[in-house]
Motif scaffolding. Structure first.
Motif, mmCIF file in Angstrom:
data_model
loop_
_atom_site.group_PDB
_atom_site.id
_atom_site.type_symbol
_atom_site.label_atom_id
_atom_site.label_comp_id
_atom_site.label_asym_id
_atom_site.label_seq_id
_atom_site.Cartn_x
_atom_site.Cartn_y
_atom_site.Cartn_z
ATOM 1 N N ALA A 1 0.828 -1.211 0.000
ATOM 2 C CA ALA A 1 0.000 0.000 0.000
ATOM 3 C C ALA A 1 0.864 1.262 0.000
ATOM 4 O O ALA A 1 0.555 2.243 -0.691
ATOM 5 N N ALA B 1 0.062 -2.434 -10.219
ATOM 6 C CA ALA B 1 -0.191 -3.308 -9.075
ATOM 7 C C ALA B 1 -1.353 -4.253 -9.364
ATOM 8 O O ALA B 1 -1.278 -5.456 -9.068
ATOM 9 N N LEU B 2 -2.432 -3.719 -9.935
ATOM 10 C CA LEU B 2 -3.590 -4.563 -10.258
ATOM 11 C C LEU B 2 -3.233 -5.604 -11.315
ATOM 12 O O LEU B 2 -3.701 -6.745 -11.253
ATOM 13 N N ASP C 1 3.382 6.267 -5.236
ATOM 14 C CA ASP C 1 3.501 6.221 -6.706
ATOM 15 C C ASP C 1 4.817 5.596 -7.158
ATOM 16 O O ASP C 1 5.327 5.892 -8.234
ATOM 17 N N ILE D 1 2.282 1.870 -3.470
ATOM 18 C CA ILE D 1 1.242 2.376 -4.380
ATOM 19 C C ILE D 1 0.918 3.832 -4.037
ATOM 20 O O ILE D 1 0.823 4.686 -4.924
ATOM 21 N N GLY D 2 0.800 4.120 -2.744
ATOM 22 C CA GLY D 2 0.486 5.477 -2.313
ATOM 23 C C GLY D 2 1.571 6.475 -2.664
ATOM 24 O O GLY D 2 1.283 7.645 -2.979
ATOM 25 N N SER E 1 2.411 2.078 -9.947
ATOM 26 C CA SER E 1 1.082 2.637 -10.199
ATOM 27 C C SER E 1 -0.002 1.641 -9.811
ATOM 28 O O SER E 1 0.243 0.432 -9.694
ATOM 29 N N VAL E 2 -1.205 2.171 -9.636
ATOM 30 C CA VAL E 2 -2.344 1.306 -9.310
ATOM 31 C C VAL E 2 -2.568 0.293 -10.426
ATOM 32 O O VAL E 2 -2.818 -0.894 -10.173
ATOM 33 N N ASP E 3 -2.461 0.733 -11.663
ATOM 34 C CA ASP E 3 -2.668 -0.181 -12.792
ATOM 35 C C ASP E 3 -1.623 -1.292 -12.815
ATOM 36 O O ASP E 3 -1.939 -2.461 -13.073
#
Length: 413
Positions: A35, A48-49, A41, A38-39, A44-46
């Motif tokens: 987390a 990580a997903l 940066d 991701i927070g 990125s969220v993309d």
């Protein structure tokens, strides 16, 4: 700065996983670390997903295999294995060791290395106490085979599942290519461990008459059918996870009906906190890779599928496993060798499966094993590494040579 933060997060996650203070789950630190990255940066969220999406099928498959292993234990498969050990021990520890090798190799290959460490090792320790023989030769057999005998099937190890996905091979093709490396690893481990523990093995076991143990025929049939299902599902283009789920449903329904298992017990066997840890670790490793480690590692890896290149790749994988643990090592290396082809992917797999026998840091299975055997025998880090130095180099070289032979026989397409 991004790479520094990612490396620091990875180091904290790995140290916590190795130490596990108060026996807290590994995910306790892995989730906040992912987390944080991701927070900040760093990843990125993309990205990580995408990494979580790539790992989810593998993690789901692992969960099904872990539950299947627990059901086999509840149905008495490992108690029956203990009886087989006792029968073969009459007059000779060498025969006992050979039997343990056979059972441990089969358990690791079919039910994964966790089953060997958590379910079979206690049976081996109890058998050593019963027969009044030193536990070390037989316990180290389960420790080493939990790693090195996990080469055969895609289902034998989480690292295998990751490599299987990357290599793009069928279940049968993967197994054919890894058959000689698997046999070579088992043979070398047996010869070397028998030599290392020759004095302990000289003691004659004390064998007493024992009551007959019921053979769990139904569980063994379901296990065999599940293994066949892995092959059939792969041939039809479906995930072998469906076969694992089928085995869990059939054996689980019977075990629950007979009240040998409980739903809570089986949910616990899936080890959900560890599965979450794997997903979060994937995100942390991805953050390290996208911020420069991949570019730094690439020149270190040989290219091609010649025998020297495969040996070099396996050696790098083995060294990295003992520096950062084999799970992060395989997550780091697979993207770097994927373009080279399946041969390089399988060489990485040999390195990350055999290399961990050198140190406790090498795999989480080693740390689980240390916790299991602690009350029965001394197994300090220096002793573990001393024995690993005897087995790992020869096992690694001959297993890679076996891979090179099977590549000539079966190809990669």
């Amino acid at each position: 700065m991004a790479l520094t933060l990612a490396l620091a997060a990875l180091a904290v996650v790995l140290v916590f996983a190795v130490v596990r203070p108060h026996r807290w789950p590994e995910a306790v630190v892995a989730m906040p670390a992912a987390a944080l990255l991701i927070g900040a940066d760093v990843v990125s969220v993309d990205e990580a997903l995408a990494e979580v999406g790539r790992l989810l099928p593998v993690v789901g498959f692992l969960a099904a295999v872990l539950v299947l292993a627990r059901l086999c234990a509840d149905e008495g498969v490992f108690r029956a294995a203990g009886e087989v050990m006792a029968r073969t021990a009459r007059g000779s520890q060498n025969r006992l060791l050979a039997t343990i090798f056979g059972i441990a190799a089969a358990t690791t290959a079919i039910l994964s290395l966790d089953a060997t460490v958590v379910l079979l090792t206690p049976v081996v320790l109890a058998m050593a106490r019963l027969l009044q023989v030193p536990a070390a030769p037989h316990a180290y057999a389960t420790a080493h085979l939990a790693n090195s005998a996990s080469l055969l099937f895609p289902v034998s190890n989480l690292t295998n599942l990751l490599a299987f996905t990357t290599a793009g091979l069928s279940f049968l093709h993967f197994t054919a290519l890894m058959s000689l490396p698997w046999l070579a690893a088992i043979a070398v481990e047996f010869i070397v461990l028998r030599w290392v523990f020759r004095r302990d093995l000289a003691a004659a076991p004390v064998v007493e008459s024992r009551a007959e143990v019921h053979t769990p025929v139904f569980a063994l049939v379901v296990l065999g059918a599940t293994l066949a299902g892995f092959v059939i599902a792969s041939m039809l283009g479906h995930s072998p996870a469906w076969a694992a789920l089928g085995g869990v449903i059939v054996l689980g329904a019977t075990s629950l009906a007979r009240r040998r298992s409980t739903v809570r017990h089986l949910v616990g066997a899936a080890d959900i906190p560890f599965l979450v840890f794997v997903l979060c670790l994937g995100v942390v490793v991805d953050a390290v890779m996208v911020n420069g480690l991949g570019d730094a590692m690439q020149p270190v890896l040989p290219t091609g599928d010649t025998l020297p290149a495969l040996l070099g790749i396996a050696a790098v994988a083995a060294v990295l496993s003992n520096l950062v643990n084999n799970l992060p090592a395989v997550l780091v290396l697979l993207p770097l060798v994927a373009a080279t082809g399946p041969a390089a992917v399988l060489a990485v797999l040999i390195g990350v499966n055999i290399g961990p026998n050198l140190t406790y840091v090498g795999s989480l299975a080693n740390l689980l094993w240390r916790g299991v055997v602690r009350r029965d025998m001394a197994a300090g880090p220096a002793e573990f590494t001393r024995i690993g130095l005897c087995t790992v180099p020869a096992t690694l070289v001959l297993s890679v040579a076996g891979l090179w032979v099977t590549l000539q026989l079966f190809g990669t397409s």
